[in-house]
Scaffold this motif. Structure first.
Motif, PDB file in Angstrom:
ATOM      1  N   SER A   3      20.170  -4.038 -24.767  1.00  9.96           N
ATOM      2  CA  SER A   3      19.762  -4.379 -26.125  1.00  9.96           C
ATOM      3  C   SER A   3      20.100  -5.817 -26.463  1.00  9.96           C
ATOM      4  O   SER A   3      21.246  -6.128 -26.735  1.00  9.96           O
ATOM      5  CB  SER A   3      20.463  -3.466 -27.138  1.00  9.96           C
ATOM      6  N   PRO A   4      19.118  -6.701 -26.404  1.00  7.54           N
ATOM      7  CA  PRO A   4      19.381  -8.079 -26.775  1.00  7.54           C
ATOM      8  C   PRO A   4      19.469  -8.218 -28.295  1.00  7.54           C
ATOM      9  O   PRO A   4      19.239  -7.249 -29.009  1.00  7.54           O
ATOM     10  CB  PRO A   4      18.155  -8.822 -26.254  1.00  7.54           C
ATOM     11  N   HIS A  62       8.228  -4.421 -18.204  1.00  9.26           N
ATOM     12  CA  HIS A  62       8.707  -5.545 -19.015  1.00  9.26           C
ATOM     13  C   HIS A  62       7.784  -5.747 -20.205  1.00  9.26           C
ATOM     14  O   HIS A  62       6.630  -5.316 -20.196  1.00  9.26           O
ATOM     15  CB  HIS A  62       8.836  -6.835 -18.191  1.00  9.26           C
ATOM     16  N   LEU A  68      10.457 -14.547 -25.215  1.00 10.01           N
ATOM     17  CA  LEU A  68      11.273 -13.374 -24.866  1.00 10.01           C
ATOM     18  C   LEU A  68      10.665 -12.602 -23.704  1.00 10.01           C
ATOM     19  O   LEU A  68       9.462 -12.366 -23.668  1.00 10.01           O
ATOM     20  CB  LEU A  68      11.364 -12.456 -26.087  1.00 10.01           C
ATOM     21  N   ARG A  69      11.514 -12.209 -22.748  1.00  6.62           N
ATOM     22  CA  ARG A  69      11.063 -11.309 -21.680  1.00  6.62           C
ATOM     23  C   ARG A  69      12.049 -10.170 -21.605  1.00  6.62           C
ATOM     24  O   ARG A  69      13.219 -10.363 -21.282  1.00  6.62           O
ATOM     25  CB  ARG A  69      10.987 -12.040 -20.340  1.00  6.62           C
ATOM     26  N   GLN A  70      11.593  -8.981 -21.967  1.00  8.82           N
ATOM     27  CA  GLN A  70      12.457  -7.814 -22.024  1.00  8.82           C
ATOM     28  C   GLN A  70      12.174  -6.918 -20.826  1.00  8.82           C
ATOM     29  O   GLN A  70      11.106  -6.326 -20.726  1.00  8.82           O
ATOM     30  CB  GLN A  70      12.157  -7.060 -23.334  1.00  8.82           C
ATOM     31  N   TYR A  72      12.856  -3.704 -17.955  1.00 11.50           N
ATOM     32  CA  TYR A  72      13.347  -2.327 -17.875  1.00 11.50           C
ATOM     33  C   TYR A  72      13.219  -1.864 -16.427  1.00 11.50           C
ATOM     34  O   TYR A  72      12.242  -2.181 -15.745  1.00 11.50           O
ATOM     35  CB  TYR A  72      12.516  -1.397 -18.776  1.00 11.50           C
ATOM     36  N   LEU A  89      11.005  -0.575 -25.200  1.00  7.30           N
ATOM     37  CA  LEU A  89      10.992  -2.023 -24.962  1.00  7.30           C
ATOM     38  C   LEU A  89      10.814  -2.775 -26.272  1.00  7.30           C
ATOM     39  O   LEU A  89      11.465  -3.800 -26.514  1.00  7.30           O
ATOM     40  CB  LEU A  89       9.859  -2.389 -23.988  1.00  7.30           C
ATOM     41  N   ASP A  92      14.106  -2.495 -28.153  1.00  9.19           N
ATOM     42  CA  ASP A  92      15.134  -3.350 -27.560  1.00  9.19           C
ATOM     43  C   ASP A  92      14.884  -4.823 -27.862  1.00  9.19           C
ATOM     44  O   ASP A  92      15.803  -5.634 -27.882  1.00  9.19           O
ATOM     45  CB  ASP A  92      15.181  -3.141 -26.041  1.00  9.19           C
ATOM     46  N   ALA A  93      13.604  -5.157 -28.036  1.00  8.98           N
ATOM     47  CA  ALA A  93      13.278  -6.544 -28.363  1.00  8.98           C
ATOM     48  C   ALA A  93      13.397  -6.782 -29.862  1.00  8.98           C
ATOM     49  O   ALA A  93      13.045  -7.858 -30.361  1.00  8.98           O
ATOM     50  CB  ALA A  93      11.866  -6.869 -27.880  1.00  8.98           C
TER      51      ALA A  93
END
Ligand code: ADP
Length: 420
Positions: A3-4, A62, A68-70, A72, A89, A92-93
């Protein structure tokens, strides 16, 4: 999932997506789920990504949004879980899909048969029809149904719209869509040319028409060839806004040489390999669809690798390129005759947009037919719609970036609004 730091504002809205309507576009393949969240009116992409290796050992995914690059990584046994990965995703973003003002979910469906001539609001009947058409597209429609089921479960209150790859080509003239196969068998088993990539062929031909119309050309009868050259590849002949022919057929196997598909091939290959090599129908199907084309010819299907290999003197890559271009030229020539003359040729998709060598080889030596490329314009690496023919070329040659997701989002929005 990690989690960013949240990137949405206090109300949980997407960064830069305040109140405008958005559409979530889903493209479900057998082992992948591509997604994009976009504003179809402002033509802005807010986020996009892919879940890959669905049903395999270890899934990965992803999401990209601006810088941003999230990522998984984890188990993704089926499309239901893949859909949960997508929503995860976004969360989390720091972007809740529930808060993103999604007014429609647009689903890309490869096979819509003869029945679906336009995008459809998905209800149980439409969903079952798409499943039934799986007999004609066993590699594609079952995955689309899984994606539709999973997304409808997660977003039960949002309209879901199916946008068919075949819809544009349901308007093909009878003589172009009919195979010279026993008519009774063809009718019983629904065998005809359905085409594919129709969303792209329609979008690109409309872009070309709009550009020429803005320059004062009467486009009501414009004679166009569209070459969609991606990993899958297809050509179409379009007159005005109506398709006259297209290279993909009952399935996306027919026509041009592709990344891993043969394109046109003598149908007797099936019988020959069955009798001589003892291969099953499924094995032959896989051979023709997955390990032929450029991959089968030279061991590579990415044109970045192929053009580099050719420059390094790889003879197999050079032959593969010559086979690829030979087929393309055959289609350009035959479609020019089908159209009774030619006004424009548009190159699109990954290879059409990015590989000047393919465009040059396809159209070289055709000055006698009014086709003259401008070598400098062709070699330039630019984005956006651009002309690559010389000013004195009778046929206008263009590079037109395709945007199937935008086209699907726009059509989905229209259907969702008219259904209200
Ligand atoms: P699909 O949607 O069918 O996967 P794309 O339209 O994305 O296909 O095209 C993918 C192909 O385009 C790649 O396999 C590669 O051959 C080619 N391609 C994409 N970008 C480039 C590039 N910058 N240079 C050369 N070839 C490219």
């Amino acid at each position: 999932m990690t989690s960013p730091a949240p990137r949405s504002d206090a109300a949980g809205r997407l960064p830069g997506v305040p109140d405008a309507a958005t559409v979530l576009v889903l493209n479900s393949g057998s082992s992948s789920l591509k997604f994009q969240l976009l504003d179809p009116v402002a033509e802005v992409v807010h986020a996009s990504g892919i879940v890959e290796r669905i049903g395999q050992d270890r899934g990965q995914a992803h999401l990209e949004a601006g810088d941003l690059r999230q990522p998984y990584a984890g188990e993704v046994p089926d499309h239901k879980v893949a859909m949960e990965v997508v929503t995860g995703l976004f969360e989390d973003a720091g972007m809740s899909l529930q808060e993103a003002n999604v007014v429609a979910v647009g689903h890309r469906v490869v096979q819509g048969g003869a029945r679906f001539t336009s995008p459809q609001l998905v209800d149980s009947w439409v969903r079952d029809q798409i499943a039934d058409l799986g007999a004609l597209a066993p590699l594609h429609n079952p995955a689309a149904v899984q994606g539709i089921d999973a997304a409808r479960r997660l977003f039960p209150d949002i309209p879901h719209v199916a946008v068919f790859d075949t819809a544009f080509f349901t308007a093909l003239p009878e003589e172009a869509r009919t195979y010279a196969l026993n008519a009774q068998v063809a009718s019983e088993y629904r065998i005809r040319r359905y085409g594919a990539h129709g969303t792209s062929h329609r979008y690109v031909s409309e872009q070309v028409s709009a550009l020429l119309a803005s320059e004062g050309t009467d486009v009501s009868d414009l004679r166009q060839i569209v070459l969609h050259l991606g990993n899958g590849a297809s050509a179409s002949a379009v007159r005005g806004d109506a398709p006259l022919d297209t290279s993909m057929g009952l399935t996306p196997l027919e026509g041009l040489v592709m990344g891993t598909r043969t394109g046109d091939i003598d149908a007797s290959v099936y019988a020959h390999l069955s009798r001589s090599a003892g291969m099953s129908i499924d094995e032959i199907d896989t051979l023709l669809n997955k390990s032929s084309g450029m991959q089968g010819l030279c061991g590579m299907n990415d044109f970045r690798d192929i053009t580099a290999a050719i420059r390094a003197g790889d003879e197999r890559a050079e032959l593969a390129m010559r086979v690829y271009v030979h087929r393309l030229r055959k289609y350009v020539g035959s479609y020019a005759f089908t159209l009774g003359g030619l006004d424009t040729i548009a190159f699109t998709a990954g290879i059409g947009e990015n590989v000047p060598e393919v465009r040059e080889r396809t159209l070289e030596g055709l000055e006698a037919f009014g086709i003259v490329l401008d070598p400098e314009a062709n070699a330039r690496r630019e984005k956006g719609v651009r002309t690559i023919s010389a000013p004195d070329s009778a046929v206008r040659v263009l590079v037109v970036p395709t945007d199937e997701e935008l086209a699907i989002a726009q059509q989905s929005l229209e259907v969702a609004r008219s259904a209200r």
